[in-house]
Design an enzyme around this catalytic site. Sequence first.
Site, PDB file in Angstrom:
ATOM      1  N   GLU A  75       2.862  -7.931  -1.779  1.00 21.36           N
ATOM      2  CA  GLU A  75       1.595  -8.559  -1.369  1.00 21.36           C
ATOM      3  C   GLU A  75       1.556 -10.063  -1.645  1.00 21.36           C
ATOM      4  O   GLU A  75       0.977 -10.826  -0.864  1.00 21.36           O
ATOM      5  CB  GLU A  75       0.406  -7.877  -2.066  1.00 21.36           C
ATOM      6  CG  GLU A  75       0.020  -6.528  -1.476  1.00 21.36           C
ATOM      7  CD  GLU A  75       0.791  -5.358  -2.065  1.00 21.36           C
ATOM      8  OE1 GLU A  75       1.838  -5.593  -2.708  1.00 21.36           O
ATOM      9  OE2 GLU A  75       0.353  -4.211  -1.883  1.00 21.36           O
ATOM     10  N   GLY A 103       0.820  -1.211   0.000  1.00 16.46           N
ATOM     11  CA  GLY A 103       0.000   0.000   0.000  1.00 16.46           C
ATOM     12  C   GLY A 103       0.853   1.260   0.000  1.00 16.46           C
ATOM     13  O   GLY A 103       0.439   2.299  -0.525  1.00 16.46           O
ATOM     14  N   GLU A 105       1.749   1.902  -3.354  1.00 13.58           N
ATOM     15  CA  GLU A 105       0.535   2.364  -4.050  1.00 13.58           C
ATOM     16  C   GLU A 105       0.255   3.838  -3.746  1.00 13.58           C
ATOM     17  O   GLU A 105      -0.251   4.561  -4.603  1.00 13.58           O
ATOM     18  CB  GLU A 105      -0.653   1.479  -3.660  1.00 13.58           C
ATOM     19  CG  GLU A 105      -0.530   0.080  -4.272  1.00 13.58           C
ATOM     20  CD  GLU A 105      -1.591  -0.883  -3.775  1.00 13.58           C
ATOM     21  OE1 GLU A 105      -1.660  -1.103  -2.551  1.00 13.58           O
ATOM     22  OE2 GLU A 105      -2.353  -1.404  -4.605  1.00 13.58           O
TER      23      GLU A 105
HETATM   24  C1  3H9 Z   1      -0.853  -4.345   1.483  1.00 11.69           C
HETATM   25  O1  3H9 Z   1      -0.248  -3.317   1.540  1.00 11.69           O
HETATM   26  C2  3H9 Z   1      -2.153  -4.530   0.761  1.00 11.69           C
HETATM   27  C3  3H9 Z   1      -2.491  -3.380  -0.150  1.00 11.69           C
HETATM   28  O2  3H9 Z   1      -2.005  -3.607  -1.443  1.00 11.69           O
HETATM   29  C4  3H9 Z   1      -3.984  -3.278  -0.327  1.00 11.69           C
HETATM   30  C5  3H9 Z   1      -4.784  -2.638   0.663  1.00 11.69           C
HETATM   31  C6  3H9 Z   1      -6.207  -2.431   0.265  1.00 11.69           C
HETATM   32  N1  3H9 Z   1       1.220  -4.053   9.112  1.00 11.69           N
HETATM   33  O3  3H9 Z   1       9.579  -6.781  10.070  1.00 11.69           O
HETATM   34  P1  3H9 Z   1       9.927  -6.014  11.296  1.00 11.69           P
HETATM   35  C7  3H9 Z   1       5.211  -4.843  12.242  1.00 11.69           C
HETATM   36  S1  3H9 Z   1      -0.291  -5.710   2.306  1.00 11.69           S
HETATM   37  C8  3H9 Z   1       1.241  -4.235  10.428  1.00 11.69           C
HETATM   38  O4  3H9 Z   1      10.405  -6.775  12.474  1.00 11.69           O
HETATM   39  P2  3H9 Z   1      12.126  -4.790   9.909  1.00 11.69           P
HETATM   40  C9  3H9 Z   1       5.857  -6.203  12.480  1.00 11.69           C
HETATM   41  O5  3H9 Z   1       4.892  -7.182  12.731  1.00 11.69           O
HETATM   42  C10 3H9 Z   1       1.171  -5.173   3.132  1.00 11.69           C
HETATM   43  N2  3H9 Z   1       2.374  -4.463  11.130  1.00 11.69           N
HETATM   44  O6  3H9 Z   1      10.953  -4.835  10.982  1.00 11.69           O
HETATM   45  C11 3H9 Z   1       6.742  -5.909  13.659  1.00 11.69           C
HETATM   46  O7  3H9 Z   1       5.950  -5.938  14.831  1.00 11.69           O
HETATM   47  P3  3H9 Z   1       6.567  -6.458  16.218  1.00 11.69           P
HETATM   48  C12 3H9 Z   1       2.311  -5.044   2.221  1.00 11.69           C
HETATM   49  C13 3H9 Z   1       3.511  -4.492  10.455  1.00 11.69           C
HETATM   50  O8  3H9 Z   1      12.799  -3.498  10.084  1.00 11.69           O
HETATM   51  C14 3H9 Z   1       7.189  -4.469  13.421  1.00 11.69           C
HETATM   52  O9  3H9 Z   1       6.240  -3.914  12.503  1.00 11.69           O
HETATM   53  N3  3H9 Z   1       3.500  -4.735   2.975  1.00 11.69           N
HETATM   54  C15 3H9 Z   1       3.554  -4.297   9.067  1.00 11.69           C
HETATM   55  O10 3H9 Z   1      12.908  -6.052   9.940  1.00 11.69           O
HETATM   56  C16 3H9 Z   1       8.572  -4.368  12.828  1.00 11.69           C
HETATM   57  O11 3H9 Z   1       8.620  -5.179  11.659  1.00 11.69           O
HETATM   58  C17 3H9 Z   1       4.298  -5.686   3.459  1.00 11.69           C
HETATM   59  O12 3H9 Z   1       4.081  -6.854   3.267  1.00 11.69           O
HETATM   60  C18 3H9 Z   1       2.336  -4.075   8.390  1.00 11.69           C
HETATM   61  N4  3H9 Z   1       2.289  -3.867   7.054  1.00 11.69           N
HETATM   62  O13 3H9 Z   1      11.389  -4.779   8.489  1.00 11.69           O
HETATM   63  C19 3H9 Z   1       5.498  -5.216   4.244  1.00 11.69           C
HETATM   64  N5  3H9 Z   1       4.831  -4.379   8.644  1.00 11.69           N
HETATM   65  O14 3H9 Z   1       7.697  -5.559  16.510  1.00 11.69           O
HETATM   66  C20 3H9 Z   1       5.610  -5.974   5.516  1.00 11.69           C
HETATM   67  C21 3H9 Z   1       5.572  -4.596   9.757  1.00 11.69           C
HETATM   68  O15 3H9 Z   1       5.423  -6.401  17.137  1.00 11.69           O
HETATM   69  N6  3H9 Z   1       6.681  -5.525   6.349  1.00 11.69           N
HETATM   70  N7  3H9 Z   1       4.779  -4.669  10.852  1.00 11.69           N
HETATM   71  O16 3H9 Z   1       7.013  -7.868  15.923  1.00 11.69           O
HETATM   72  C22 3H9 Z   1       7.987  -5.778   6.112  1.00 11.69           C
HETATM   73  O17 3H9 Z   1       8.357  -6.352   5.115  1.00 11.69           O
HETATM   74  C23 3H9 Z   1       8.981  -5.356   7.156  1.00 11.69           C
HETATM   75  O18 3H9 Z   1       8.283  -5.176   8.360  1.00 11.69           O
HETATM   76  C24 3H9 Z   1       9.766  -4.062   6.855  1.00 11.69           C
HETATM   77  C25 3H9 Z   1      10.606  -3.695   8.102  1.00 11.69           C
HETATM   78  C26 3H9 Z   1      10.705  -4.333   5.666  1.00 11.69           C
HETATM   79  C27 3H9 Z   1       8.843  -2.938   6.544  1.00 11.69           C
END
Ligand code: 3H9
Length: 678
Positions: free
Chosen positions: A125, A102, A105
Amino acid sequence: MTSPIRTERRDNVLVVISDNPPVNALGQAVRAGLKDAIEKALSDEAVEAVVIRCDGRTFFAGADITEFGKPPVGPNLPETLDAMEASDKPVVAAIHGTALGGGCEVALACHYRVAVPSAKLGLPEVKLGLIPGAAGTQRLPRLVGAEAALPLVVGGNPISAKKAQGIGLVDEIVGEDSLEADAIAFAKSKIGQPVPRASEGTANEDGVRDPDLFDRFRASQARKIRGFDAPNAAIEAVKAAGTMSYAEGVKKERELFTELMSGTQSAAMRHYFFAERAANKIDDVPRDTPLIPIRKVGVIGAGTMGGGISMNFLSAGIPVTILEMNQDALDRGTGTMRKNYENTAKKGRMTADQVEQAMGLLTPTLSYDELADCDLVIEAVYESIDVKKEVFGKLDKVVKQGAILASNTSYLDMNEIAAATQRPGYVLGMHFFSPANIMKLLEVVRGEKTRDDVLATVMKLSKTIGKVAAVSGVCPGFIGNRMLSKRQEQANALIMEGANYWEVDEVLLDFGFPMGPFQMGDLAGIDIGWHRDPSKVATVREALCAVGRFGQKAGKGYYDYDEARQRTPSNEVKQIIADFAAKEGKEHREISKDEIRERLLYPMVNEGAKILEEGMAQRASDIDVVWINGYGWPLYTGGPMFWAQTIGLDTVVEGLGKHGLPVSNYLRERAADSGKFD
Ligand code: 3H9
């Protein structure tokens, strides 16, 4: 409640800032704040341009995944982004960190994108079993073309700001430390010009001119995407961007997105996302436990395992001293490491300089004394408790106090190994999986006396070297191999009862594993641990070794292999198995695929339940993390424990009973109770 979105005026530019730690996920409050801010900018005549940026470590990292599956609360992301794009005043995304999902996006809905050099952009995603759901699959191809969009949407891996600029996703790379100022200057330079809207772009016409593009791409990804629903939906969505109007394409994207969101694959992959992060946390070890600095690592053994383990640290910039018993073995080991790095460089995944940098951090030695100043020493020698105890006794005398001593054992009693030292608190298991420089899993074995700071240090270190770690208590085979042995037991029994060994493999391939137990035996080498006496034959494996069927390396094992390593079942092996079965008085019968699958997988779930009951794993999801990363359990089923919950724990209990296999009390209780493990 204060909004995570605030605005600041800089002359005629409105800067919209999100502050929603840790990753600026686009939760409801963020979406509402963004929409309000855009409305404010549009209605204020003094504002002539808008810059959107984020505080903290990253630009929006995506939709808030914790909101998925809950009743939606508006405004939704698509309508927020449409309002943004509709503006006639230029809107600029100022990107640092990771603009993902997102977040990417949001950037696509802005009229321009500027990014710092270290930024990354992507649509991950598919890794959550989804496709972008806020018009990403429609705006991106219109902006950069279908050919450039496909790998981003279907593969899900982010790209650097520079690469993004190369395909037209980023308009300008700006100063690492002057993002806001540079973005404002950029925005000002666009005032008064007609705004470019990605939804109105025409780059997607490359997919119209060459409609075979999509089939070619699908074929090129066939192996990677086998079994996954989302990548195929992603291809369909990008194709729609070439064949449909924008409005129709968005509708198509929404249909595909909604279908995936309600399916089991996405539920499983979202489970895994949080499972991986949970696995790194240890419930009874405080988060602020001070860590032991690891500046230099020692590795004992330069064989396949020791070499692979060392490469993890070298690649992360941590110096390694590697010890062997004799010069030949040392030279062979370090030579293999260099060759592996050079092969990576040949594939373009490393530069020649990086190879030299990594190898330059390696000190080969024949003397234990050179390990004295290491902060962590990992032993990767022959799997024998006596040998390991001797090695640990020696290390304890040589290596400085306060350093961590780890064993790469895959099976042995870590407490007994720790007791061979005067510092059992500093001893633990670090079980890497082969090839250790590639496989993601690190099983961290917590001994009875392992100190909190030692455990916390190794968990943190696992992230530094790019591993996914899960903690296991001390029990034979730990989490992974303990469960594997139950599967192997059944695989061996099934072929004695009449199932063909290739059918057993096929059932697991159909389930989504990259290979079955007998293929795995051939790959690893059937002669591992063989006594080397062809006249002593007590098992099928020994019978195969006796006739030189050592596995892939010999061109024959359970299967015959041709030059291209294509396998065909062997009549010789079939006969050997039939002779064995006859000798043991086992009658052959027809065995259905369902029975094979249930007998291979249900006992693993049962063993997992026992592991939980004994407290050998902290949580069921840790077991899923182990099996997905260490043994190729298909990610889209969420791992053995999550999968068991999806098919019903009562189904597993019933199936075990039907096949006369033991059912643990814990599994029975969980099935009767909540139907859930955690
Ligand atoms: C989407 O966007 C759908 C859209 O197209 C459509 C919508 C209509 N949400 O990974 P980390 C939390 S789908 C909620 O350890 P890093 C994570 O659980 C999404 N929470 O850090 C963790 O919590 P905790 C597409 C999230 O520095 C904390 O943040 N996006 C989200 O190693 C730290 O995360 C993705 O798939 C989230 N989206 O890496 C990206 N993201 O500390 C998913 C993270 O309690 N995220 N958390 O365990 C990542 O790839 C990595 O978190 C990122 C940072 C690279 C950003």
